[in-house]
Design a protein around this motif. Sequence first.
Motif, PDB file in Angstrom:
ATOM      1  N   ILE A  10       0.866  -1.173   0.000  1.00  0.00           N
ATOM      2  CA  ILE A  10       0.000   0.000   0.000  1.00  0.00           C
ATOM      3  C   ILE A  10       0.907   1.228   0.000  1.00  0.00           C
ATOM      4  N   THR A  47       1.644   4.184   1.419  1.00  0.00           N
ATOM      5  CA  THR A  47       1.241   4.869   2.647  1.00  0.00           C
ATOM      6  C   THR A  47       1.365   6.389   2.534  1.00  0.00           C
ATOM      7  N   PHE A  60      -1.688   7.525   0.655  1.00  0.00           N
ATOM      8  CA  PHE A  60      -2.838   7.318   1.529  1.00  0.00           C
ATOM      9  C   PHE A  60      -2.882   8.395   2.610  1.00  0.00           C
ATOM     10  N   SER A  61      -1.727   8.685   3.201  1.00  0.00           N
ATOM     11  CA  SER A  61      -1.664   9.721   4.233  1.00  0.00           C
ATOM     12  C   SER A  61      -2.048  11.089   3.667  1.00  0.00           C
ATOM     13  N   ILE A  70      -2.694   6.524  10.719  1.00  0.00           N
ATOM     14  CA  ILE A  70      -3.663   5.649  10.040  1.00  0.00           C
ATOM     15  C   ILE A  70      -3.001   4.959   8.855  1.00  0.00           C
ATOM     16  N   ALA A  71      -2.253   5.723   8.051  1.00  0.00           N
ATOM     17  CA  ALA A  71      -1.591   5.161   6.877  1.00  0.00           C
ATOM     18  C   ALA A  71      -0.562   4.110   7.292  1.00  0.00           C
ATOM     19  N   MET A  92      -2.423   0.963   8.323  1.00  0.00           N
ATOM     20  CA  MET A  92      -2.960   0.276   7.149  1.00  0.00           C
ATOM     21  C   MET A  92      -1.844  -0.437   6.384  1.00  0.00           C
ATOM     22  N   ALA A 124      -1.040  -3.593   8.283  1.00  0.00           N
ATOM     23  CA  ALA A 124      -2.127  -4.571   8.136  1.00  0.00           C
ATOM     24  C   ALA A 124      -2.121  -5.182   6.740  1.00  0.00           C
ATOM     25  N   ALA A 125      -1.862  -4.365   5.731  1.00  0.00           N
ATOM     26  CA  ALA A 125      -1.857  -4.847   4.349  1.00  0.00           C
ATOM     27  C   ALA A 125      -0.727  -5.838   4.125  1.00  0.00           C
TER      28      ALA A 125
END
Length: 75
Positions: free
Chosen positions: A3, A5, A8-9, A25-26, A29, A32-33
């Motif tokens: 991902i 990040t 995303f951020s 959060i990014a 994630m 987790a990804a």
Amino acid sequence: MGIDTLTFSQTLEQAGFKRAQADAIASGMGKAAAELVTTADLNAAMDRMTIRLGGFMAAALAISTAVLGVLVSLN
């Protein structure tokens, strides 16, 4: 599976999150990804299981044939 990040951020920041929140959060994630299983992972596992099952079936057939041979020779 990766991902982006940073992107995303930045997207979260543009949506109104504070930078620290967006980064946290990014980052979460992204971690987790990294734990997700891909279709390729599942296909590889299925291939290994199919090979193992084939080996078990071949062994069972060999044992059954040997037992049958012994039983036939006893008669």
